[in-house]
Design a protein around this motif. Sequence first.
Motif, PDB file in Angstrom:
ATOM      1  N   TRP A 178       0.817  -1.214   0.000  1.00  0.00           N
ATOM      2  CA  TRP A 178       0.000   0.000   0.000  1.00  0.00           C
ATOM      3  C   TRP A 178       0.852   1.266   0.000  1.00  0.00           C
ATOM      4  CZ3 TRP A 178      -5.295  -0.678  -0.269  1.00  0.00           C
ATOM      5  CH2 TRP A 178      -5.729  -2.003  -0.122  1.00  0.00           C
ATOM      6  N   ARG A 179       2.149   1.117   0.162  1.00  0.00           N
ATOM      7  CA  ARG A 179       3.060   2.255   0.060  1.00  0.00           C
ATOM      8  C   ARG A 179       3.262   2.656  -1.403  1.00  0.00           C
ATOM      9  NH1 ARG A 179       7.505   4.884   2.254  1.00  0.00           N
ATOM     10  NH2 ARG A 179       9.377   4.981   0.958  1.00  0.00           N
ATOM     11  N   TYR A 180       3.084   1.690  -2.305  1.00  0.00           N
ATOM     12  CA  TYR A 180       3.403   1.909  -3.714  1.00  0.00           C
ATOM     13  C   TYR A 180       2.171   2.098  -4.599  1.00  0.00           C
ATOM     14  CZ  TYR A 180       7.782   0.215  -1.869  1.00  0.00           C
ATOM     15  OH  TYR A 180       8.908   0.059  -1.091  1.00  0.00           O
ATOM     16  N   THR A 181       1.041   1.660  -4.144  1.00  0.00           N
ATOM     17  CA  THR A 181      -0.216   1.851  -4.868  1.00  0.00           C
ATOM     18  C   THR A 181      -1.354   1.898  -3.858  1.00  0.00           C
ATOM     19  OG1 THR A 181      -1.846   0.826  -6.353  1.00  0.00           O
ATOM     20  CG2 THR A 181      -0.258  -0.654  -5.310  1.00  0.00           C
ATOM     21  N   ARG A 182      -2.317   2.755  -4.114  1.00  0.00           N
ATOM     22  CA  ARG A 182      -3.450   2.871  -3.195  1.00  0.00           C
ATOM     23  C   ARG A 182      -4.379   1.665  -3.292  1.00  0.00           C
ATOM     24  NH1 ARG A 182      -3.522   8.118  -5.574  1.00  0.00           N
ATOM     25  NH2 ARG A 182      -5.635   7.926  -6.406  1.00  0.00           N
ATOM     26  N   HIS A 183      -4.188   0.853  -4.327  1.00  0.00           N
ATOM     27  CA  HIS A 183      -5.082  -0.291  -4.530  1.00  0.00           C
ATOM     28  C   HIS A 183      -4.316  -1.502  -5.081  1.00  0.00           C
ATOM     29  CE1 HIS A 183      -8.511   2.358  -3.816  1.00  0.00           C
ATOM     30  NE2 HIS A 183      -7.903   3.224  -4.594  1.00  0.00           N
ATOM     31  N   PRO A 184      -3.442  -2.117  -4.268  1.00  0.00           N
ATOM     32  CA  PRO A 184      -2.718  -3.295  -4.756  1.00  0.00           C
ATOM     33  C   PRO A 184      -3.641  -4.450  -5.108  1.00  0.00           C
ATOM     34  CG  PRO A 184      -2.415  -3.019  -2.383  1.00  0.00           C
ATOM     35  CD  PRO A 184      -3.074  -1.773  -2.882  1.00  0.00           C
ATOM     36  N   ASN A 185      -4.781  -4.543  -4.401  1.00  0.00           N
ATOM     37  CA  ASN A 185      -5.718  -5.628  -4.707  1.00  0.00           C
ATOM     38  C   ASN A 185      -6.388  -5.411  -6.065  1.00  0.00           C
ATOM     39  OD1 ASN A 185      -6.961  -3.383  -3.591  1.00  0.00           O
ATOM     40  ND2 ASN A 185      -8.255  -4.526  -2.178  1.00  0.00           N
ATOM     41  N   TYR A 186      -6.762  -4.178  -6.367  1.00  0.00           N
ATOM     42  CA  TYR A 186      -7.364  -3.897  -7.673  1.00  0.00           C
ATOM     43  C   TYR A 186      -6.346  -4.055  -8.805  1.00  0.00           C
ATOM     44  CZ  TYR A 186     -11.488  -1.931  -5.331  1.00  0.00           C
ATOM     45  OH  TYR A 186     -12.626  -1.752  -4.586  1.00  0.00           O
ATOM     46  N   PHE A 187      -5.124  -3.575  -8.576  1.00  0.00           N
ATOM     47  CA  PHE A 187      -4.068  -3.751  -9.574  1.00  0.00           C
ATOM     48  C   PHE A 187      -3.836  -5.241  -9.836  1.00  0.00           C
ATOM     49  CE2 PHE A 187       0.472  -4.652 -10.292  1.00  0.00           C
ATOM     50  CZ  PHE A 187       0.632  -4.060 -11.541  1.00  0.00           C
ATOM     51  N   GLY A 188      -3.787  -6.021  -8.749  1.00  0.00           N
ATOM     52  CA  GLY A 188      -3.600  -7.458  -8.897  1.00  0.00           C
ATOM     53  C   GLY A 188      -4.742  -8.107  -9.653  1.00  0.00           C
ATOM     54  N   ASP A 189      -5.954  -7.680  -9.361  1.00  0.00           N
ATOM     55  CA  ASP A 189      -7.138  -8.190 -10.052  1.00  0.00           C
ATOM     56  C   ASP A 189      -7.023  -7.966 -11.560  1.00  0.00           C
ATOM     57  OD1 ASP A 189      -9.546  -9.453 -10.004  1.00  0.00           O
ATOM     58  OD2 ASP A 189     -10.589  -7.949  -8.834  1.00  0.00           O
ATOM     59  N   ALA A 190      -6.620  -6.756 -11.937  1.00  0.00           N
ATOM     60  CA  ALA A 190      -6.473  -6.441 -13.358  1.00  0.00           C
ATOM     61  C   ALA A 190      -5.402  -7.322 -14.000  1.00  0.00           C
ATOM     62  CB  ALA A 190      -6.120  -4.969 -13.536  1.00  0.00           C
ATOM     63  N   CYS A 191      -4.264  -7.515 -13.308  1.00  0.00           N
ATOM     64  CA  CYS A 191      -3.194  -8.357 -13.849  1.00  0.00           C
ATOM     65  C   CYS A 191      -3.659  -9.795 -14.050  1.00  0.00           C
ATOM     66  CB  CYS A 191      -1.987  -8.324 -12.914  1.00  0.00           C
ATOM     67  SG  CYS A 191      -1.041  -6.798 -12.967  1.00  0.00           S
ATOM     68  N   VAL A 192      -4.456 -10.291 -13.115  1.00  0.00           N
ATOM     69  CA  VAL A 192      -4.986 -11.653 -13.251  1.00  0.00           C
ATOM     70  C   VAL A 192      -5.722 -11.809 -14.575  1.00  0.00           C
ATOM     71  CG1 VAL A 192      -6.818 -13.181 -12.386  1.00  0.00           C
ATOM     72  CG2 VAL A 192      -5.099 -12.287 -10.816  1.00  0.00           C
ATOM     73  N   TRP A 193      -6.537 -10.804 -14.913  1.00  0.00           N
ATOM     74  CA  TRP A 193      -7.339 -10.933 -16.132  1.00  0.00           C
ATOM     75  C   TRP A 193      -6.552 -10.651 -17.398  1.00  0.00           C
ATOM     76  CZ3 TRP A 193     -11.381 -13.696 -16.916  1.00  0.00           C
ATOM     77  CH2 TRP A 193     -12.018 -14.178 -15.780  1.00  0.00           C
ATOM     78  N   TRP A 194      -5.498  -9.854 -17.315  1.00  0.00           N
ATOM     79  CA  TRP A 194      -4.611  -9.726 -18.463  1.00  0.00           C
ATOM     80  C   TRP A 194      -3.840 -11.030 -18.666  1.00  0.00           C
ATOM     81  CZ3 TRP A 194      -5.063  -6.512 -22.258  1.00  0.00           C
ATOM     82  CH2 TRP A 194      -5.702  -5.281 -22.052  1.00  0.00           C
ATOM     83  N   GLY A 195      -3.490 -11.698 -17.568  1.00  0.00           N
ATOM     84  CA  GLY A 195      -2.828 -12.991 -17.690  1.00  0.00           C
ATOM     85  C   GLY A 195      -3.720 -14.034 -18.333  1.00  0.00           C
ATOM     86  N   LEU A 196      -4.981 -14.088 -17.910  1.00  0.00           N
ATOM     87  CA  LEU A 196      -5.917 -15.038 -18.510  1.00  0.00           C
ATOM     88  C   LEU A 196      -6.183 -14.694 -19.972  1.00  0.00           C
ATOM     89  CD1 LEU A 196      -8.401 -15.401 -15.510  1.00  0.00           C
ATOM     90  CD2 LEU A 196      -6.805 -17.129 -16.364  1.00  0.00           C
ATOM     91  N   TYR A 197      -6.181 -13.400 -20.288  1.00  0.00           N
ATOM     92  CA  TYR A 197      -6.341 -13.001 -21.697  1.00  0.00           C
ATOM     93  C   TYR A 197      -5.193 -13.542 -22.538  1.00  0.00           C
ATOM     94  CZ  TYR A 197      -5.792 -10.111 -25.825  1.00  0.00           C
ATOM     95  OH  TYR A 197      -5.584  -9.693 -27.126  1.00  0.00           O
ATOM     96  N   LEU A 198      -3.965 -13.467 -22.044  1.00  0.00           N
ATOM     97  CA  LEU A 198      -2.817 -13.959 -22.808  1.00  0.00           C
ATOM     98  C   LEU A 198      -2.927 -15.462 -23.068  1.00  0.00           C
ATOM     99  CD1 LEU A 198       0.080 -11.932 -21.143  1.00  0.00           C
ATOM    100  CD2 LEU A 198      -0.812 -11.663 -23.470  1.00  0.00           C
ATOM    101  N   LEU A 199      -3.575 -16.180 -22.163  1.00  0.00           N
ATOM    102  CA  LEU A 199      -3.782 -17.625 -22.387  1.00  0.00           C
ATOM    103  C   LEU A 199      -4.710 -17.882 -23.569  1.00  0.00           C
ATOM    104  CD1 LEU A 199      -4.124 -18.828 -18.699  1.00  0.00           C
ATOM    105  CD2 LEU A 199      -2.413 -19.617 -20.327  1.00  0.00           C
ATOM    106  N   ALA A 200      -5.547 -16.901 -23.898  1.00  0.00           N
ATOM    107  CA  ALA A 200      -6.474 -17.053 -25.023  1.00  0.00           C
ATOM    108  C   ALA A 200      -5.849 -16.646 -26.351  1.00  0.00           C
ATOM    109  CB  ALA A 200      -7.734 -16.222 -24.778  1.00  0.00           C
ATOM    110  N   CYS A 201      -4.655 -16.074 -26.311  1.00  0.00           N
ATOM    111  CA  CYS A 201      -4.067 -15.459 -27.503  1.00  0.00           C
ATOM    112  C   CYS A 201      -3.379 -16.432 -28.451  1.00  0.00           C
ATOM    113  CB  CYS A 201      -3.088 -14.366 -27.093  1.00  0.00           C
ATOM    114  SG  CYS A 201      -3.901 -12.860 -26.503  1.00  0.00           S
ATOM    115  N   SER A 202      -3.554 -17.728 -28.246  1.00  0.00           N
ATOM    116  CA  SER A 202      -2.967 -18.681 -29.198  1.00  0.00           C
ATOM    117  C   SER A 202      -3.766 -18.723 -30.493  1.00  0.00           C
ATOM    118  CB  SER A 202      -2.903 -20.087 -28.573  1.00  0.00           C
ATOM    119  OG  SER A 202      -4.205 -20.570 -28.273  1.00  0.00           O
ATOM    120  N   THR A 203      -4.956 -18.110 -30.512  1.00  0.00           N
ATOM    121  CA  THR A 203      -5.755 -18.000 -31.743  1.00  0.00           C
ATOM    122  C   THR A 203      -6.174 -16.546 -31.918  1.00  0.00           C
ATOM    123  OG1 THR A 203      -7.871 -18.405 -30.633  1.00  0.00           O
ATOM    124  CG2 THR A 203      -6.655 -20.342 -31.440  1.00  0.00           C
TER     125      THR A 203
END
Length: 261
Positions: A178-203
């Motif tokens: 929380w020293r580096y971002t006011r919302h580490p949980n929200y940032f993490g949430d967004a990264c999770v879904w960008w990661g899952l998106y990359l798993l779909a990018c084989s097509t």
Amino acid sequence: MGLGALLGLTAGVTLVAATATFGIARLRGRYDTVDTFWGLGFALVAVVAFPFGSGPLPLRLVTAALTVVWGVRLSVHLHVRNHGKPEDPRYQRMVERAGANPGLRMYGRVYLVQAVILWFVSLPVQFAMYGTGLGVLGWLGVAVWVLGFTFETVGDAQLSRFRADPDSRGKVLDTGLWRYTRHPNYFGDACVWWGLYLLACSTWPGAATILSPVVMTFTLARGTGKPMLEKGMAQTRPGYATYVERTSGFVPLPPKKLTRR
């Protein structure tokens, strides 16, 4: 089953699950039951989609497992956080503004809307079930997911400990992540879904679902996530304005050095 049929199936399952959750909420007398449904809804979509995909088993297993782990953890965390406390003020205000037939309005404006967003955001998970394999982008997606999941779980744990400490009443959490971002949980949430998106990018069809993580990120950073939370914090925490000045709003960055006037 073809992809089109699967999309129809998951849409129907999501609608039924959201409606059932609304029924449970009415029985409990708590509309914040939808918070528990959010993560479990994504897990449900992944479980339903898994057996029908035509992609390689490792890709389908990884995609389903990562979605279920994230969804179940989030739902358990939110349920425990809300348990034994009054109804979330956000939903109280919605009910007060709903006028006549508040139940029907809450179903349409909250539960149905969340069901639609959930189904749309989960498109990368569904398309990944018809991918060609993990590949470089897939493993990069796993790495991004791990980064996001770490930020989310560690950030939530730090916040839970802070709230449980009586000495923290009226103070602002500005240590740890929380020293580096006011919302580490929200940032993490967004990264999770960008990661899952990359798993779909084989097509190419999977890559075309890019609006799904965009919608999730926008919802967290500009929609009902960060702005609503910060508005309430500014009213109840005297030191929050200074914290906002020196701390990144979303992406983790070194805190700014404030010049005294």
